[in-house]
Design a protein around this motif. Sequence first.
Motif, PDB file in Angstrom:
ATOM      1  N   ALA A  35       0.840  -1.201   0.000  1.00 44.93           N
ATOM      2  CA  ALA A  35       0.000   0.000   0.000  1.00 44.93           C
ATOM      3  C   ALA A  35       0.876   1.253   0.000  1.00 44.93           C
ATOM      4  O   ALA A  35       0.582   2.214  -0.720  1.00 44.93           O
TER       5      ALA A  35
ATOM      6  N   ASN B 108       2.221   1.633  -3.314  1.00 48.43           N
ATOM      7  CA  ASN B 108       1.121   1.744  -4.273  1.00 48.43           C
ATOM      8  C   ASN B 108       1.341   0.866  -5.502  1.00 48.43           C
ATOM      9  O   ASN B 108       1.094   1.273  -6.639  1.00 48.43           O
ATOM     10  N   ARG B 109       1.797  -0.341  -5.250  1.00 49.37           N
ATOM     11  CA  ARG B 109       1.913  -1.314  -6.336  1.00 49.37           C
ATOM     12  C   ARG B 109       1.968  -2.729  -5.757  1.00 49.37           C
ATOM     13  O   ARG B 109       2.624  -2.977  -4.750  1.00 49.37           O
TER      14      ARG B 109
ATOM     15  N   GLU C 127      -4.257  -6.440  -5.277  1.00 53.26           N
ATOM     16  CA  GLU C 127      -4.719  -5.082  -5.039  1.00 53.26           C
ATOM     17  C   GLU C 127      -6.145  -5.050  -5.566  1.00 53.26           C
ATOM     18  O   GLU C 127      -6.371  -5.228  -6.766  1.00 53.26           O
TER      19      GLU C 127
ATOM     20  N   GLU D  20      -7.005   0.676   2.692  1.00 51.64           N
ATOM     21  CA  GLU D  20      -6.831   2.126   2.634  1.00 51.64           C
ATOM     22  C   GLU D  20      -8.155   2.815   2.963  1.00 51.64           C
ATOM     23  O   GLU D  20      -9.220   2.201   2.857  1.00 51.64           O
TER      24      GLU D  20
ATOM     25  N   LYS E 200      -9.673   0.485  -0.887  1.00 50.84           N
ATOM     26  CA  LYS E 200      -8.804  -0.437  -1.615  1.00 50.84           C
ATOM     27  C   LYS E 200      -8.124  -1.380  -0.629  1.00 50.84           C
ATOM     28  O   LYS E 200      -7.676  -0.973   0.441  1.00 50.84           O
TER      29      LYS E 200
ATOM     30  N   TRP F 215      -5.211  -4.462   0.017  1.00 51.34           N
ATOM     31  CA  TRP F 215      -3.949  -5.077  -0.397  1.00 51.34           C
ATOM     32  C   TRP F 215      -3.877  -6.411   0.346  1.00 51.34           C
ATOM     33  O   TRP F 215      -3.705  -6.431   1.567  1.00 51.34           O
TER      34      TRP F 215
END
Length: 168
Positions: A83, A86-87, A118, A155, A159, A161
């Motif tokens: 997270a 961000n990938r 994700e 998040e 979202k 992860w």
Amino acid sequence: MQRRTFVLALPALALAACARPRNIGADGLPGPQIYHITPEVEAGIPFRFLDGLNTLRAAAGAPQVQLDAQLNAAAATHSRDMALQNRPWHFGSDGSSPLDRLRRVGYAGGLVGEAISESYETELETLAAWSEAPETREVILDRRATRLGLAWFQEPSGKLWWTMVLGN
């Protein structure tokens, strides 16, 4: 009276027909259905996932796995790190590998494999997606696996992860 009601209702119906549904994105495509993990839902996630995973494994003739606190810790570290980066990928922001993360939490067993995601999907939707992809299906059904680590980071946007680690 009925005619007046009809005349007044007609503009309201026209406006309702023009209203855009809330889950349509700016691109006109359906937006994600957000799976909000509440404290009430959170406690059951590992067990629902474990049951689903073991059902898939049993159907393939693979032995069942058990949850492992150390593997959960390694998975949690990676979910949060993905997270932050961000990938979704298998390497930590410090270059660590799945095996490095297992060593850091003191796990003495071996690494069988890792699956990451994700998404905005539930744990069972994520497991279903992993079971359909040949690379992650191979990890899920690996007969050497005896231990499971599962974790997620959500998040504020919703979202998720997800990280699953299988060891032996």
